[in-house]
Write an enzyme that holds these catalytic residues in place. Structure first.
Site, PDB file in Angstrom:
ATOM      1  CE  LYS A 128      -5.920  -8.665  -1.303  1.00  0.00           C
ATOM      2  NZ  LYS A 128      -5.922  -8.302   0.014  1.00  0.00           N
ATOM      3  CE  LYS A 151      -4.314  -1.840   1.347  1.00  0.00           C
ATOM      4  NZ  LYS A 151      -5.480  -1.883   2.200  1.00  0.00           N
ATOM      5  CE  LYS A 157     -13.753  -4.553   2.200  1.00  0.00           C
ATOM      6  NZ  LYS A 157     -13.338  -4.188   3.537  1.00  0.00           N
TER       7      LYS A 157
HETATM    8  P1  TYM Z   1     -10.571  -6.441   5.119  1.00  0.00           P
HETATM    9  O1  TYM Z   1     -11.633  -5.489   5.549  1.00  0.00           O
HETATM   10  O2  TYM Z   1      -9.678  -6.058   4.004  1.00  0.00           O
HETATM   11  O3  TYM Z   1     -11.196  -7.842   4.738  1.00  0.00           O
HETATM   12  C1  TYM Z   1     -12.149  -8.481   5.563  1.00  0.00           C
HETATM   13  C2  TYM Z   1     -11.999  -9.990   5.465  1.00  0.00           C
HETATM   14  O4  TYM Z   1     -12.166 -10.440   4.111  1.00  0.00           O
HETATM   15  C3  TYM Z   1     -11.073 -11.273   3.757  1.00  0.00           C
HETATM   16  N1  TYM Z   1     -10.806 -11.122   2.310  1.00  0.00           N
HETATM   17  C4  TYM Z   1     -10.761 -12.131   1.444  1.00  0.00           C
HETATM   18  N2  TYM Z   1     -10.949 -13.451   1.596  1.00  0.00           N
HETATM   19  C5  TYM Z   1     -10.846 -14.233   0.494  1.00  0.00           C
HETATM   20  N3  TYM Z   1     -10.573 -13.755  -0.744  1.00  0.00           N
HETATM   21  C6  TYM Z   1     -10.369 -12.434  -0.945  1.00  0.00           C
HETATM   22  N4  TYM Z   1     -10.107 -11.966  -2.173  1.00  0.00           N
HETATM   23  C7  TYM Z   1     -10.472 -11.563   0.171  1.00  0.00           C
HETATM   24  N5  TYM Z   1     -10.336 -10.218   0.335  1.00  0.00           N
HETATM   25  C8  TYM Z   1     -10.546  -9.975   1.653  1.00  0.00           C
HETATM   26  C9  TYM Z   1      -9.925 -10.755   4.588  1.00  0.00           C
HETATM   27  O5  TYM Z   1      -8.898 -11.721   4.715  1.00  0.00           O
HETATM   28  C10 TYM Z   1     -10.609 -10.478   5.911  1.00  0.00           C
HETATM   29  O6  TYM Z   1     -10.756 -11.649   6.687  1.00  0.00           O
HETATM   30  N6  TYM Z   1      -7.003  -5.829   8.579  1.00  0.00           N
HETATM   31  C11 TYM Z   1      -8.296  -6.441   8.317  1.00  0.00           C
HETATM   32  C12 TYM Z   1      -9.393  -5.975   9.252  1.00  0.00           C
HETATM   33  C13 TYM Z   1      -9.140  -6.210  10.702  1.00  0.00           C
HETATM   34  C14 TYM Z   1      -9.168  -7.453  11.385  1.00  0.00           C
HETATM   35  C15 TYM Z   1      -8.923  -7.148  12.746  1.00  0.00           C
HETATM   36  C16 TYM Z   1      -9.395  -8.766  10.975  1.00  0.00           C
HETATM   37  C17 TYM Z   1      -8.868  -5.237  11.627  1.00  0.00           C
HETATM   38  N7  TYM Z   1      -8.750  -5.804  12.852  1.00  0.00           N
HETATM   39  C18 TYM Z   1      -8.875  -8.153  13.710  1.00  0.00           C
HETATM   40  C19 TYM Z   1      -9.335  -9.767  11.956  1.00  0.00           C
HETATM   41  C20 TYM Z   1      -9.086  -9.458  13.290  1.00  0.00           C
HETATM   42  C21 TYM Z   1      -8.713  -6.076   6.907  1.00  0.00           C
HETATM   43  O7  TYM Z   1      -8.283  -5.101   6.359  1.00  0.00           O
HETATM   44  O8  TYM Z   1      -9.703  -6.872   6.387  1.00  0.00           O
END
Ligand code: TYM
Length: 348
Positions: free
Chosen positions: A213, A130, A216
């Protein structure tokens, strides 16, 4: 007396069944939740609700790593809560709340900075991706220290398991290291969490490029299926999805595009890969994609119908989040009391 973390867990919230392992996970309210978020995360949270004690968090503080209009952030927060509820997160069985409504997340994050090394944060793939190619002025300190806040989110709740997609693995490993280091320096305080990453669906790829992948932040119009895409858009995106050379519908390393589509089909229909391969043997991609579109519409359609009701009633969603924040705060405040004591903070 030094209370063991499991004792702390059992006494902090009596509304939760103490015998079960605790799950915590989070998602950023950055808009455009997609099929990857659903298959890699939300769907597993929903399916495992009866197995664990569940805490799910809309991580609005994490979104501050990029500039965002305040109104948009607030709308996205309610929007994501509505999606989670529509997808089947049940406030009767899970705590659902907004991160910044529980101040202890930001507070613990600061303390955990003390046991986190610059080099560890500098090695995080997500930070490198990023910040790549950006001037220093364009990279916020929030983007850099983001995984420390994520560690705080998780260990504040004595979490056993963190169900996430593959892309979060490195962050969960860092959370483990931070918890272990804190425990070693200040005495047993935190449960050391484990990632829960499924063999299937943990990395859903972009429909227009199976080497990337589904994400968003992707501006390419046919890369992701958004959970709020209308039926015609879903059909069109699947029709345009890239495929591999050779016409067979087969899961194989040399067929990354079709393998991704088979994975989506299998997870949403419940059919095994072998069943899907046999069904489309000798039939080519056209039939397969047409049926896949119906499988996706069939799975997302009911979620969208429930979502429409929730969009019409944001006060109901806010009430659920307020109740969730109260329940989360009870756990978080007790844990922060222990942390302050262990670190010698405050006047005592
Ligand atoms: P975020 O908001 O980007 O994504 C949320 C969840 O979706 C999963 N994900 C995917 N799984 C499969 N294929 C994909 N292409 C794909 N894109 C996203 C992510 O792995 C995630 O589980 N840093 C985290 C948010 C967070 C968090 C936490 C997660 C903040 N605190 C504590 C777990 C525990 C994030 O940006 O997820």
């Amino acid at each position: 007396m030094v209370a063991s973390p499991s004792t702390a867990r059992q006494t902090t919230d009596l509304t939760l069944a103490p015998a079960r392992q605790r799950v915590f996970s989070g998602m950023q309210p950055s808009g455009n939740m997609h099929l990857g978020n659903y298959l890699g995360a939300i769907r597993n949270w929903v399916r495992q609700q009866d197995q664990y004690e569940n805490v799910f968090c809309i991580v609005d503080l994490h979104v501050l790593s990029q500039p965002i209009a305040p109104r948009t952030l607030r709308q996205n927060t309610i929007g994501l809560a509505s999606v989670m509820l529509a997808a089947g997160i049940d406030p009767g069985r899970s705590v659902l709340f907004v991160q910044s409504d529980v101040r202890e997340h930001a507070e613990l994050s600061w303390m955990l900075n003390a046991v986190t090394q610059f080099g560890e944060l500098n090695r995080m793939t997500q930070f490198k991706d990023k910040s790549a190619g950006k001037k220093d002025e364009a990279v916020s300190a929030v983007l850099f220290s983001y995984p420390v806040l994520q560690a705080a989110d998780i260990i504040l709740y004595d979490t056993d398991l963190v169900p996430v997609g593959e892309d979060q693995k490195q962050h969960i490993e860092l959370a483990r290291d931070i918890a272990e280091r804190f425990n070693a320096r200040y005495g047993e305080t935190f449960v050391v969490p484990k990632p829960d990453i499924k063999a299937e669906g943990a990395r859903i790829m972009a429909l227009d490029d199976p080497s990337k992948k589904m994400s968003k932040s992707d501006a390419r119009p046919n890369a992701a299926i958004a959970l709020e895409d209308d039926i015609d858009t879903i059909r069109r995106k699947i029709k345009r999805a890239v495929t591999d050379s050779g016409g067979e519908v087969r899961l194989a390393p040399d067929k990354p595009a079709v393998s991704n589509l088979i994975t989506i089909y299998g997870l949403l229909s419940g059919d095994s890969v072998a069943e899907i391969e046999a069904r489309y043997a000798g039939r080519g991609y056209g039939d397969f994609k047409a049926d896949l579109a119906e499988v996706v519409v069939g799975a997302i359609g009911p979620i969208q119908a429930r979502l429409a009701d929730l969009h019409a009633n944001p006060e109901h969603v806010r009430a659920i989040l307020a109740d969730g924040a109260d329940r989360a705060r009870a756990i978080a405040a007790a844990k922060m009391g222990v942390v302050r004591e262990r670190m010698g903070l405050g006047a005592g």
